[in-house]
Design a protein around this motif. Structure first.
Motif, PDB file in Angstrom:
ATOM      1  N   THR A 207      33.671  31.149  30.049  1.00 50.35           N
ATOM      2  CA  THR A 207      35.301  31.540  30.209  1.00 50.35           C
ATOM      3  C   THR A 207      35.594  32.292  28.944  1.00 50.35           C
ATOM      4  O   THR A 207      36.486  33.181  29.439  1.00 50.35           O
ATOM      5  CB  THR A 207      35.839  29.919  29.956  1.00 50.35           C
ATOM      6  OG1 THR A 207      35.187  29.300  31.006  1.00 50.35           O
ATOM      7  CG2 THR A 207      37.319  30.163  30.207  1.00 50.35           C
TER       8      THR A 207
ATOM      9  N   GLN B  18      37.524  35.911  29.478  1.00 54.90           N
ATOM     10  CA  GLN B  18      38.739  36.097  28.899  1.00 54.90           C
ATOM     11  C   GLN B  18      38.898  37.187  28.018  1.00 54.90           C
ATOM     12  O   GLN B  18      39.613  38.004  28.364  1.00 54.90           O
ATOM     13  CB  GLN B  18      39.309  34.818  28.267  1.00 54.90           C
ATOM     14  CG  GLN B  18      40.528  34.394  28.868  1.00 54.90           C
ATOM     15  CD  GLN B  18      40.719  32.763  28.380  1.00 54.90           C
ATOM     16  OE1 GLN B  18      39.960  32.361  28.024  1.00 54.90           O
ATOM     17  NE2 GLN B  18      41.930  32.395  28.903  1.00 54.90           N
TER      18      GLN B  18
ATOM     19  N   HIS C 195      44.866  42.097  36.170  1.00 53.92           N
ATOM     20  CA  HIS C 195      43.845  40.993  36.362  1.00 53.92           C
ATOM     21  C   HIS C 195      44.655  39.655  36.185  1.00 53.92           C
ATOM     22  O   HIS C 195      43.675  38.641  36.182  1.00 53.92           O
ATOM     23  CB  HIS C 195      42.503  41.279  35.798  1.00 53.92           C
ATOM     24  CG  HIS C 195      42.242  42.772  35.869  1.00 53.92           C
ATOM     25  ND1 HIS C 195      41.794  43.377  37.000  1.00 53.92           N
ATOM     26  CD2 HIS C 195      41.910  43.535  34.869  1.00 53.92           C
ATOM     27  CE1 HIS C 195      41.381  44.562  36.633  1.00 53.92           C
ATOM     28  NE2 HIS C 195      41.379  44.722  35.396  1.00 53.92           N
TER      29      HIS C 195
ATOM     30  N   ASP D  57      46.223  37.731  38.036  1.00 59.12           N
ATOM     31  CA  ASP D  57      46.119  36.572  39.101  1.00 59.12           C
ATOM     32  C   ASP D  57      45.018  36.052  39.171  1.00 59.12           C
ATOM     33  O   ASP D  57      44.639  35.137  39.290  1.00 59.12           O
ATOM     34  CB  ASP D  57      46.581  37.251  40.466  1.00 59.12           C
ATOM     35  CG  ASP D  57      48.274  37.348  40.469  1.00 59.12           C
ATOM     36  OD1 ASP D  57      49.011  36.748  39.305  1.00 59.12           O
ATOM     37  OD2 ASP D  57      48.745  38.366  41.296  1.00 59.12           O
ATOM     38  N   PHE D  58      44.150  37.258  39.073  1.00 59.48           N
ATOM     39  CA  PHE D  58      42.465  36.719  39.195  1.00 59.48           C
ATOM     40  C   PHE D  58      41.980  36.080  38.018  1.00 59.48           C
ATOM     41  O   PHE D  58      41.326  35.076  38.216  1.00 59.48           O
ATOM     42  CB  PHE D  58      41.644  38.061  39.457  1.00 59.48           C
ATOM     43  CG  PHE D  58      40.249  37.728  39.735  1.00 59.48           C
ATOM     44  CD1 PHE D  58      39.461  37.367  40.650  1.00 59.48           C
ATOM     45  CD2 PHE D  58      39.277  38.033  38.267  1.00 59.48           C
ATOM     46  CE1 PHE D  58      38.308  37.036  40.612  1.00 59.48           C
ATOM     47  CE2 PHE D  58      38.016  37.790  38.061  1.00 59.48           C
ATOM     48  CZ  PHE D  58      37.314  37.431  39.408  1.00 59.48           C
ATOM     49  N   ASN D  59      42.699  36.576  36.978  1.00 59.54           N
ATOM     50  CA  ASN D  59      42.133  35.946  35.733  1.00 59.54           C
ATOM     51  C   ASN D  59      42.616  34.469  35.851  1.00 59.54           C
ATOM     52  O   ASN D  59      41.838  33.478  35.306  1.00 59.54           O
ATOM     53  CB  ASN D  59      42.884  36.563  34.371  1.00 59.54           C
ATOM     54  CG  ASN D  59      42.114  36.539  33.168  1.00 59.54           C
ATOM     55  OD1 ASN D  59      41.141  35.776  33.132  1.00 59.54           O
ATOM     56  ND2 ASN D  59      42.372  37.358  32.479  1.00 59.54           N
ATOM     57  N   ALA D  60      43.765  34.278  36.177  1.00 59.14           N
ATOM     58  CA  ALA D  60      44.464  32.935  36.067  1.00 59.14           C
ATOM     59  C   ALA D  60      43.640  31.953  36.895  1.00 59.14           C
ATOM     60  O   ALA D  60      43.301  30.735  36.734  1.00 59.14           O
ATOM     61  CB  ALA D  60      45.976  32.743  36.455  1.00 59.14           C
ATOM     62  N   GLY D  61      43.130  32.262  38.248  1.00 58.12           N
ATOM     63  CA  GLY D  61      42.663  31.491  39.149  1.00 58.12           C
ATOM     64  C   GLY D  61      41.250  31.494  38.687  1.00 58.12           C
ATOM     65  O   GLY D  61      40.802  30.163  38.919  1.00 58.12           O
ATOM     66  N   ALA D  62      40.552  32.186  38.119  1.00 61.33           N
ATOM     67  CA  ALA D  62      39.272  32.014  37.830  1.00 61.33           C
ATOM     68  C   ALA D  62      38.936  31.318  36.536  1.00 61.33           C
ATOM     69  O   ALA D  62      38.311  30.122  36.633  1.00 61.33           O
ATOM     70  CB  ALA D  62      38.460  33.314  37.353  1.00 61.33           C
TER      71      ALA D  62
ATOM     72  N   ASN E 144      41.321  28.883  35.844  1.00 58.09           N
ATOM     73  CA  ASN E 144      41.732  27.533  36.297  1.00 58.09           C
ATOM     74  C   ASN E 144      40.381  26.906  36.808  1.00 58.09           C
ATOM     75  O   ASN E 144      40.071  25.519  36.666  1.00 58.09           O
ATOM     76  CB  ASN E 144      42.712  27.266  37.523  1.00 58.09           C
ATOM     77  CG  ASN E 144      44.251  27.533  36.967  1.00 58.09           C
ATOM     78  OD1 ASN E 144      44.299  27.361  35.484  1.00 58.09           O
ATOM     79  ND2 ASN E 144      44.966  27.886  37.601  1.00 58.09           N
ATOM     80  N   PHE E 145      39.609  27.516  37.806  1.00 58.60           N
ATOM     81  CA  PHE E 145      38.205  27.135  38.287  1.00 58.60           C
ATOM     82  C   PHE E 145      37.394  26.578  37.287  1.00 58.60           C
ATOM     83  O   PHE E 145      36.572  25.562  37.369  1.00 58.60           O
ATOM     84  CB  PHE E 145      37.934  28.184  39.203  1.00 58.60           C
ATOM     85  CG  PHE E 145      36.338  27.692  39.855  1.00 58.60           C
ATOM     86  CD1 PHE E 145      36.251  26.454  40.623  1.00 58.60           C
ATOM     87  CD2 PHE E 145      35.186  28.203  39.220  1.00 58.60           C
ATOM     88  CE1 PHE E 145      35.008  26.518  41.175  1.00 58.60           C
ATOM     89  CE2 PHE E 145      33.908  27.786  39.786  1.00 58.60           C
ATOM     90  CZ  PHE E 145      33.957  26.674  40.586  1.00 58.60           C
TER      91      PHE E 145
ATOM     92  N   THR F  75      38.392  23.636  35.187  1.00 52.65           N
ATOM     93  CA  THR F  75      38.128  22.515  35.988  1.00 52.65           C
ATOM     94  C   THR F  75      36.772  21.964  36.015  1.00 52.65           C
ATOM     95  O   THR F  75      36.441  20.642  35.713  1.00 52.65           O
ATOM     96  CB  THR F  75      38.614  22.783  37.720  1.00 52.65           C
ATOM     97  OG1 THR F  75      40.001  23.293  37.590  1.00 52.65           O
ATOM     98  CG2 THR F  75      38.667  21.538  38.330  1.00 52.65           C
TER      99      THR F  75
END
Lengths: 250, 297
Positions: B44, B48, B152, B154-159, B161-162, B165
């Protein structure tokens, strides 16, 4: 010192009631009574294995009702107990059973290895140092239990039927051991229903029956304390035990 | 191995015999969970760092524009980008590379579709400096109409978050395993105390403090905890080495994770078996002392 002490198990009736007496330091008493009379319960009260339902018990000058849990070990280390069922630890050898109070008290191993075999030899078990209790006869187990009770030279020795499993010769020999300890200042209480044994010695007797205790003195048969007598009825105790060097009363 | 003299025959308890295996299994699970957590955290952070240092500018083709006009428009746009504070480099992707990037959506034969592909500019950012993207977007609109900046986000935030998690799940599992270990150890200690109640009573009556008895249980917990920690560490090491072997053979999902493994990660992992032994000892002590306080004598 017992003052108006009563014992009750759970919600049952009182096993003992109104018990009052004082054991002078260095005294020797027989606790006499038939089986089931409450001798073991009385001993339990003394070795802090039971709390009284009523009354006051004072041990070594301290009221046991106000003792904290952390005070118990210190008090118990001054009491040697010979249990009726011996309560030897089965997986420990005779040597380790007898050494237990010393190890708990933090005595050095070198001292333990010197004193324990000596005492076991004295009670006739010098060839059984490594024997497990299960391999010993009842009488031998009893002698191990006695050795464990006296190894740390307690201020107070309580013995519950200590001669119950041995022949008369060994029984008398064990009694002499208790008398020797008594001469060195240990207060001794022997619970027994063996009137023959009691009759061979001229020690005071706490006679227990019908839930009460009364004191008789073979040396002064006219002095008899009733169960309701003041607590000093059994005290002071003059005689051969007066050579006690300990100051506390038990 | 690791024998202590004890007054209580704790080694003979059938309930305690399985303790090294249970602790071993717990240590194994904890080490695997911790490895996953460490890898995810590491990936991560790296991701990032990489993504936050780049953005992409898309310059759509203009209908009817010839090749010379296209080149001039793109050059002007690239100059506008370079002139922006916080941008340290640009790279214009060639059409083959653009086709390759778009092939997941347009297929391998994208050029046969008659679709005019946009020009893409990969932009490198100066670490720690955030360029004024809205101002850049305005200037780009003048140089190349329809230009779009993709940071990036949106993609960054989604990835992220995953990955977060996954990391939280792994850490939760690790905590759960440690709590379960403490629970099992406490249960076994209480059972042992109950089995040896008579001996405990004798030991008390000859003058033992509660702490003396607790120390005997602690010694057993240390021994069993150590054995369990050894078993668990061995199993976890075998599993991680196997994963390494699979990764070397090119098992895609594993190899990415294994490549992220770094030698420093061994140290936090090595703390887990030590923590298991410590937890076992402390739990046993507390459980035994609490149970002893409830005893009448």
């Amino acid at each position: 010192m017992f003052d108006g002490v009563a014992v009750r198990y759970g919600a049952g009736p009182e096993v003992l009631r109104g018990i009052s007496f004082t054991l002078a330091p260095g005294s020797f008493h027989f606790l006499v009574g038939p089986s089931g009379a409450g001798k073991s319960s009385l001993l339990k009260l003394i070795y802090l294995g039971l709390r009284p339902a009523a009354g006051r018990v004072e041990l070594f000058g301290r009221d046991v009702s106000v003792l904290r849990r952390s005070d118990y070990p210190g008090m118990r280390r001054r009491i040697g107990v010979v249990f009726q069922d011996f309560r030897l630890i089965e997986h420990l050898s005779a040597m380790d059973n007898v050494a237990l109070p010393l190890r708990i008290a933090g005595v050095r191993e070198s001292d333990i290895k010197r004193h324990v075999p000596e005492l076991l030899g004295w009670v006739g078990l010098k060839h059984h140092l490594d024997a497990l209790p299960a391999t010993l006869s009842g009488g031998q187990q009893q002698r191990v239990a006695i050795a464990r009770a006296v190894i740390s030279r307690p201020s107070l020795l309580l013995a519950d039927e200590p001669t119950g499993n041995v022949d008369d010769n060994i029984g008398v020999r064990l009694m002499y051991l208790f008398e020797e300890l008594n001469k060195m200042g240990t207060t001794v209480v022997i619970a027994t229903h063996n009137e023959g044994l009691v009759g061979r010695f001229s020690h005071r007797q706490l006679r227990i029956g019908n839930g009460t205790v009364r004191l008789t003195d073979p040396n002064a048969p006219n002095v008899i304390a009733s169960d309701a007598a003041p607590s000093d009825a059994a005290s002071p105790e003059p005689g051969p035990e007066s050579g006690d060097q300990r100051q506390e009363s038990a | 191995m690791l024998r202590f003299r004890t007054d209580l025959p704790l080694d003979r308890d059938s309930t305690a015999r399985f303790l090294p295996w249970i602790i071993g299994f717990m240590v194994y699970l904890a080490m695997i969970a911790a490895t996953v957590a460490l890898l995810v955290e590491h990936v991560t952070q790296r991701w990032q760092r990489d993504l936050s240092g780049q953005l992409t500018v898309e310059l759509p083709a203009v209908a009817g524009e010839d090749e010379a006009a296209r080149k001039q428009r793109v050059n002007e746009a690239v100059e506008e980008i370079i002139d922006t504070n916080g941008i340290i480099g640009t790279r214009l992707l060639d059409q083959a590379e653009v086709k390759r990037l778009l092939s997941p959506w347009l297929g391998a034969q994208a050029d046969q579709l008659g679709v005019t592909l946009p020009d893409l500019v990969a932009v490198s950012l100066q670490p720690g400096v955030r360029p004024n993207l809205s101002e850049l977007a305005e200037r780009l609109q003048a140089a190349s109409p329809g230009a779009a900046i993709d940071d990036h986000a949106d993609f960054n935030a989604g990835a992220m978050n995953f990955l977060k998690t996954v990391e939280v799940l792994a850490v939760s599992l690790l905590a759960l395993v440690l709590v379960a270990t403490a629970g099992v150890v406490a249960f076994v200690a209480r059972a042992g105390l109950s089995i040896h109640r008579r001996i405990v009573e004798v030991v008390h009556l000859v003058g033992a403090h509660d702490s003396y008895i607790a120390r005997q249980f602690q010694a057993q917990a240390f021994r069993y905890g150590f054995m369990g920690a050894f078993i668990g560490t061995l199993l976890a090491a075998a599993t991680l080495l196997s994963a390494g072997v699979f990764a070397a053979r090119g098992a895609a999902p594993i190899s990415a994770a294994v490549r992220a493994f770094e030698p420093w990660m061994i140290w936090p992992l090595a703390l887990i078996p030590l923590a298991a032994v410590l937890i076992a000892m402390v739990t046993v002590r507390l459980a035994v002392l609490q149970a002893l306080r409830r005893m009448a004598y």
